[in-house]
Motif scaffolding. Structure first.
Motif, PDB file in Angstrom:
ATOM      1  N   TYR A 115       5.624 -10.146  -0.496  1.00  0.00           N
ATOM      2  CA  TYR A 115       5.578  -9.076  -1.500  1.00  0.00           C
ATOM      3  C   TYR A 115       4.816  -9.185  -2.550  1.00  0.00           C
ATOM      4  O   TYR A 115       3.999  -8.153  -2.899  1.00  0.00           O
ATOM      5  CB  TYR A 115       7.143  -9.056  -1.833  1.00  0.00           C
ATOM      6  CG  TYR A 115       7.317  -8.284  -3.329  1.00  0.00           C
ATOM      7  CD1 TYR A 115       7.089  -6.947  -3.218  1.00  0.00           C
ATOM      8  CD2 TYR A 115       7.443  -9.217  -4.398  1.00  0.00           C
ATOM      9  CE1 TYR A 115       7.481  -6.278  -4.263  1.00  0.00           C
ATOM     10  CE2 TYR A 115       7.648  -8.548  -5.460  1.00  0.00           C
ATOM     11  CZ  TYR A 115       7.675  -7.008  -5.703  1.00  0.00           C
ATOM     12  OH  TYR A 115       7.677  -6.362  -6.739  1.00  0.00           O
ATOM     13  N   HIS A 153      13.906  -6.717   3.510  1.00  0.00           N
ATOM     14  CA  HIS A 153      12.895  -7.274   4.770  1.00  0.00           C
ATOM     15  C   HIS A 153      13.756  -7.322   5.982  1.00  0.00           C
ATOM     16  O   HIS A 153      15.030  -7.685   5.638  1.00  0.00           O
ATOM     17  CB  HIS A 153      12.198  -8.500   4.395  1.00  0.00           C
ATOM     18  CG  HIS A 153      13.172  -9.643   4.354  1.00  0.00           C
ATOM     19  ND1 HIS A 153      13.745  -9.925   2.918  1.00  0.00           N
ATOM     20  CD2 HIS A 153      13.274 -10.670   4.995  1.00  0.00           C
ATOM     21  CE1 HIS A 153      14.177 -11.041   3.262  1.00  0.00           C
ATOM     22  NE2 HIS A 153      14.173 -11.582   4.356  1.00  0.00           N
ATOM     23  N   ARG A 165       8.763  -7.126   8.363  1.00  0.00           N
ATOM     24  CA  ARG A 165       8.755  -5.753   7.839  1.00  0.00           C
ATOM     25  C   ARG A 165       9.292  -5.923   6.317  1.00  0.00           C
ATOM     26  O   ARG A 165      10.230  -6.343   6.338  1.00  0.00           O
ATOM     27  CB  ARG A 165       9.190  -4.865   8.565  1.00  0.00           C
ATOM     28  CG  ARG A 165       8.423  -4.640   9.957  1.00  0.00           C
ATOM     29  CD  ARG A 165       8.894  -3.233  10.659  1.00  0.00           C
ATOM     30  NE  ARG A 165       7.906  -2.920  11.812  1.00  0.00           N
ATOM     31  CZ  ARG A 165       8.292  -2.295  12.917  1.00  0.00           C
ATOM     32  NH1 ARG A 165       9.355  -1.542  12.934  1.00  0.00           N
ATOM     33  NH2 ARG A 165       7.583  -2.177  13.982  1.00  0.00           N
ATOM     34  N   LYS A 167       9.836  -3.307   2.651  1.00  0.00           N
ATOM     35  CA  LYS A 167       9.692  -2.198   1.948  1.00  0.00           C
ATOM     36  C   LYS A 167      10.083  -2.308   0.406  1.00  0.00           C
ATOM     37  O   LYS A 167      11.244  -2.845   0.078  1.00  0.00           O
ATOM     38  CB  LYS A 167      10.710  -1.271   2.659  1.00  0.00           C
ATOM     39  CG  LYS A 167      10.331   0.110   1.896  1.00  0.00           C
ATOM     40  CD  LYS A 167      11.428   1.365   2.754  1.00  0.00           C
ATOM     41  CE  LYS A 167      12.774   1.009   2.606  1.00  0.00           C
ATOM     42  NZ  LYS A 167      13.725   2.227   3.132  1.00  0.00           N
ATOM     43  N   TYR A 169       9.015  -0.408  -3.615  1.00  0.00           N
ATOM     44  CA  TYR A 169       8.486   0.751  -4.571  1.00  0.00           C
ATOM     45  C   TYR A 169       7.768   0.344  -5.455  1.00  0.00           C
ATOM     46  O   TYR A 169       7.814  -0.845  -6.139  1.00  0.00           O
ATOM     47  CB  TYR A 169       9.789   1.744  -4.830  1.00  0.00           C
ATOM     48  CG  TYR A 169      10.598   1.987  -3.935  1.00  0.00           C
ATOM     49  CD1 TYR A 169      10.401   2.973  -3.139  1.00  0.00           C
ATOM     50  CD2 TYR A 169      11.851   0.999  -3.367  1.00  0.00           C
ATOM     51  CE1 TYR A 169      11.398   3.420  -2.048  1.00  0.00           C
ATOM     52  CE2 TYR A 169      12.779   1.497  -2.716  1.00  0.00           C
ATOM     53  CZ  TYR A 169      12.300   2.554  -1.686  1.00  0.00           C
ATOM     54  OH  TYR A 169      13.436   2.862  -1.038  1.00  0.00           O
ATOM     55  N   THR A 180       6.053   4.566  -2.111  1.00  0.00           N
ATOM     56  CA  THR A 180       6.964   3.731  -1.025  1.00  0.00           C
ATOM     57  C   THR A 180       5.972   2.783  -0.341  1.00  0.00           C
ATOM     58  O   THR A 180       4.969   3.242   0.428  1.00  0.00           O
ATOM     59  CB  THR A 180       7.781   4.330   0.012  1.00  0.00           C
ATOM     60  OG1 THR A 180       8.941   4.948  -0.744  1.00  0.00           O
ATOM     61  CG2 THR A 180       8.696   3.258   0.747  1.00  0.00           C
ATOM     62  N   HIS A 182       4.807   0.017   2.549  1.00  0.00           N
ATOM     63  CA  HIS A 182       5.342  -0.582   4.124  1.00  0.00           C
ATOM     64  C   HIS A 182       4.426  -1.629   4.265  1.00  0.00           C
ATOM     65  O   HIS A 182       3.202  -1.545   4.417  1.00  0.00           O
ATOM     66  CB  HIS A 182       5.489   0.594   4.963  1.00  0.00           C
ATOM     67  CG  HIS A 182       6.253   1.620   4.676  1.00  0.00           C
ATOM     68  ND1 HIS A 182       7.940   1.801   4.806  1.00  0.00           N
ATOM     69  CD2 HIS A 182       5.784   2.923   4.129  1.00  0.00           C
ATOM     70  CE1 HIS A 182       7.965   2.964   4.586  1.00  0.00           C
ATOM     71  NE2 HIS A 182       7.055   3.846   4.090  1.00  0.00           N
ATOM     72  N   GLU A 184       3.688  -5.004   6.935  1.00  0.00           N
ATOM     73  CA  GLU A 184       4.018  -5.900   8.417  1.00  0.00           C
ATOM     74  C   GLU A 184       3.334  -6.848   8.303  1.00  0.00           C
ATOM     75  O   GLU A 184       2.059  -6.821   8.257  1.00  0.00           O
ATOM     76  CB  GLU A 184       4.197  -4.879   9.516  1.00  0.00           C
ATOM     77  CG  GLU A 184       4.639  -5.484  10.731  1.00  0.00           C
ATOM     78  CD  GLU A 184       4.687  -4.825  11.783  1.00  0.00           C
ATOM     79  OE1 GLU A 184       4.652  -5.268  13.268  1.00  0.00           O
ATOM     80  OE2 GLU A 184       4.964  -3.645  11.998  1.00  0.00           O
TER      81      GLU A 184
END
Length: 217
Positions: A115, A153, A165, A167, A169, A180, A182, A184
């Motif tokens: 992240y 995740h 994966r 996600k 914001y 947003t 995304h 991977e």
């Protein structure tokens, strides 16, 4: 010498006559010596029981001190062993905490590490800065109370390799702008480290569009 006169008597019908009775006695000088020896012997006999009692008391006190010293040593050894176990447990717990912190912050397979890397790439991308402004910040899902949770995740295995994966914001200084992200990542079979497959940002406000930060598919 050695004889003593015991007394005189009067003969019946014969007038006055002397009647002597003699008894052999030890010399007067020997009496004090015998009395002194007897007194000393009696004193010795009187002192022996006391001395024996005193010796027994001293020996008993020494034995009690020895027992107390041994018991105290055993108690101190047990206490030291307990402290040693507590220290070992503390070291183990501390080591486990450091390991978890290191894995979460610095390991390439940590969601927080992935992240953080993705967020830094978003902050330095020109299109993201143009759409959201400066000072880009990221956050996770918001709860009903408005609190922002950790980044969500999921992990899965595909073709024998680990995938993950994420996600989250982002928003910047542009008012009302939100996106947003995304992400991977895929495990490298040679190094075992996660590598980025893609980082894509969807602009959730008008004008809506998709900004590709990185695509290695």
């Amino acid at each position: 010498r050695g004889w003593a006169l015991l007394g005189t008597g009067t003969g019946a019908g014969m007038g006055t006559a002397s009647c002597l009775r003699w008894r052999h006695q030890p010399p007067l000088l020997l009496r004090p010596a015998r009395q002194s020896i007897g007194t000393q012997a009696g004193g010795l006999r009187a002192e022996k029981p006391g001395e024996n009692s005193k010796d027994v008391s001293v020996q008993r006190a020494r034995n009690e001190e020895t027992l107390l010293s041994a018991a105290q040593k055993v108690k101190e050894a047990g206490r030291d062993f307990t402290y040693f176990i507590v220290v070992l447990v503390g070291i183990g717990v501390t080591g486990g905490l450091f390991y978890v912190i290191f894995k979460e912050l610095f390991s390439s397979s940590s969601p927080n590490k992935i992240y953080g890397d993705a967020l830094e790439k978003c902050r330095s991308h020109p299109q993201i800065i143009g759409a959201f402004g400066d000072s880009i910040k990221g956050y996770g899902e918001a709860t009903r109370r408005g609190r922002r949770q950790h980044v969500s995740h999921i992990e899965y295995i595909k073709d024998g390799l680990k995938h993950m994966r994420l996600k989250f914001y982002i928003e910047g200084t542009e008012s009302g702008k939100q996106g947003t992200v995304h992400v991977e990542v895929k495990e490298n079979p040679e190094t075992g480290r996660f590598e980025v497959r893609y980082i894509i940002v969807d602009v959730d406000t008008y004008p809506r569009r998709t900004i590709v930060i990185e695509d290695n598919r």
